[in-house]
Design a protein around this motif. Structure first.
Motif, PDB file in Angstrom:
ATOM      1  N   UNK A  55      10.517  -0.731   7.683  1.00  0.00           N
ATOM      2  CA  UNK A  55       9.472   0.043   7.043  1.00  0.00           C
ATOM      3  C   UNK A  55       8.677  -0.843   6.087  1.00  0.00           C
ATOM      4  N   UNK A  66       2.447   3.227  -4.390  1.00  0.00           N
ATOM      5  CA  UNK A  66       1.979   4.606  -4.474  1.00  0.00           C
ATOM      6  C   UNK A  66       2.073   5.393  -3.184  1.00  0.00           C
ATOM      7  N   UNK A  67       2.697   4.796  -2.164  1.00  0.00           N
ATOM      8  CA  UNK A  67       2.800   5.485  -0.875  1.00  0.00           C
ATOM      9  C   UNK A  67       4.245   5.563  -0.424  1.00  0.00           C
ATOM     10  N   UNK A  68       4.489   6.444   0.532  1.00  0.00           N
ATOM     11  CA  UNK A  68       5.805   6.500   1.136  1.00  0.00           C
ATOM     12  C   UNK A  68       5.972   5.388   2.152  1.00  0.00           C
ATOM     13  N   UNK A  69       7.213   5.093   2.554  1.00  0.00           N
ATOM     14  CA  UNK A  69       7.442   4.067   3.568  1.00  0.00           C
ATOM     15  C   UNK A  69       6.736   4.398   4.878  1.00  0.00           C
ATOM     16  N   UNK A  70       6.282   3.367   5.538  1.00  0.00           N
ATOM     17  CA  UNK A  70       5.567   3.519   6.806  1.00  0.00           C
ATOM     18  C   UNK A  70       6.327   2.759   7.889  1.00  0.00           C
ATOM     19  N   UNK A  79       2.800  16.454  -6.482  1.00  0.00           N
ATOM     20  CA  UNK A  79       2.867  14.997  -6.425  1.00  0.00           C
ATOM     21  C   UNK A  79       3.503  14.420  -7.691  1.00  0.00           C
ATOM     22  N   UNK A 122      11.265   8.865  -7.570  1.00  0.00           N
ATOM     23  CA  UNK A 122      10.326   9.302  -6.543  1.00  0.00           C
ATOM     24  C   UNK A 122      11.147   9.972  -5.453  1.00  0.00           C
ATOM     25  N   UNK A 153      11.250  11.437  -1.809  1.00  0.00           N
ATOM     26  CA  UNK A 153      10.519  11.304  -0.555  1.00  0.00           C
ATOM     27  C   UNK A 153      11.087  12.229   0.503  1.00  0.00           C
ATOM     28  N   UNK A 162       7.151   9.477   6.656  1.00  0.00           N
ATOM     29  CA  UNK A 162       7.384   9.806   5.252  1.00  0.00           C
ATOM     30  C   UNK A 162       6.143  10.396   4.600  1.00  0.00           C
ATOM     31  N   UNK A 163       6.388  11.305   3.678  1.00  0.00           N
ATOM     32  CA  UNK A 163       5.319  11.819   2.851  1.00  0.00           C
ATOM     33  C   UNK A 163       5.063  10.869   1.685  1.00  0.00           C
ATOM     34  N   UNK A 164       4.087  11.176   0.840  1.00  0.00           N
ATOM     35  CA  UNK A 164       3.748  10.295  -0.283  1.00  0.00           C
ATOM     36  C   UNK A 164       4.738  10.385  -1.440  1.00  0.00           C
TER      37      UNK A 164
END
Lengths: 115, 112
Positions: free
Chosen positions: A36, A41-45, B9, B88, B90, B103-105
Motif C-alpha cells: 500500500x 492526509x489520505x488512507x492507504x491506497x 472526518x 486515525x 480507517x 480504504x477511506x480517508x
C-alpha cells in the motif's frame, strides 16, 4: 511499532531512478501479501498484491518479489516520479475462512523523490 | 463509482466519553474492516464485518466495538475514551479475499 511519519525508515531517490522498498513479514502461515501507498492526509491506497504460490508479480511500473524462505517481500518502482513520494506499507494476511480483513501491516517506509 | 466514505472526518472528545464513527463501503462490498493508525503502533487491525457478522477481531479491549447494517454500512464505537485512543481510524471495504481492499480517508479522533 514504529511511527508513521516519525522515525520511519526513509529511502531517498533521484527522479527517474528505480526504488526498492523491503519488508520482512512475521507469519510463515501468511499466504497473501499486499503493498500500500499512503500519502499525507489520505488512507492507504492499494498498489499491488501477490499470493504465496508466486515469487514475482508485475504491475505498471511496479514489481513485487516474494521470498518465502526468508519471509521477505520487496517492492520495486521503476523510473520513480515525484508523485511516488509517500509512505509505503507491506501487509500480510492469513486465510481464516476466506477473510481478508485482518491485514497485518509492516512499519512503513517513507519514500522521498528528489526532482 | 464512489469510494469509501467515513464520517466525521475529525472529532475531539474528552476522556471518559464515548464516540461512534461511521463508514459507508463501496457499493456491492460486503466486507468492511476497521484499523487504528497511530505514530507509535502503526496500522493495527480492529475488526472485520461481513454480511452483518463480525468475522475477525484484533487485539483491542472490549471498549472497542462495531456493527454492520444490512446495507453494509458499518459503525465502530469506543466507550470510556482514553488519551491513548487518539488516532486515525480507517475503514476499508472489499468484495472478499484476494480482492483489492479500498480504504477511506479516515476519521481523526483526538481525546483530550
Amino acid at each position: 511499532g514504529e511511527s508513521v511519519g516519525l522515525h520511519l525508515p526513509t529511502l531517498s531517490v533521484q527522479e527517474g531512478d528505480n526504488s526498492i522498498i523491503n519488508c520482512a513479514y512475521s507469519n510463515s502461515a501468511s499466504d497473501y501479501f499486499i503493498w500500500y501507498k499512503q500519502e499525507s492526509g489520505k488512507g492507504p491506497q492499494f498498489i499491488i498484491d501477490i499470493r504465496s504460490n508466486m515469487d514475482k508479480r508485475q504491475g505498471q511500473r511496479v514489481t513485487v518479489l516474494l521470498n518465502k524462505t526468508v519471509k521477505h517481500l520487496s517492492l520495486q518502482i521503476a523510473a520513480t516520479q515525484p508523485g511516488d513520494s509517500a509512505v509505503y506499507f507491506c501487509a500480510e494476511n492469513v486465510d481464516y475462512g476466506g477473510s481478508q480483513g485482518n491485514l497485518i501491516f509492516g512499519k512503513g517506509t517513507k519514500l522521498s523523490v528528489k526532482p | 463509482k464512489a469510494g469509501v466514505t467515513q464520517t466525521p472526518r475529525y472529532l475531539i472528545k474528552t476522556r471518559g466519553q464515548q464516540v461512534t464513527l461511521s463508514c459507508s463501503p463501496i457499493s456491492g462490498h460486503r466486507s468492511v474492516s476497521w484499523y487504528q493508525q497511530t505514530p507509535g503502533q502503526g496500522l493495527q487491525f480492529l475488526f472485520e464485518y461481513f454480511s452483518e457478522t463480525q468475522r475477525n477481531k484484533g487485539n483491542f479491549p472490549g471498549r472497542f466495538s462495531g456493527r454492520q447494517f444490512s446495507n453494509s454500512r458499518s459503525e465502530m464505537n469506543v466507550s470510556t475514551l482514553e488519551l491513548g485512543d487518539s488516532a486515525l481510524y480507517l475503514c476499508a471495504s472489499s468484495l472478499g479475499r484476494y480482492n483489492e481492499q479500498f480504504f477511506g480517508p479516515g476519521t481523526r479522533l483526538t481525546v483530550l
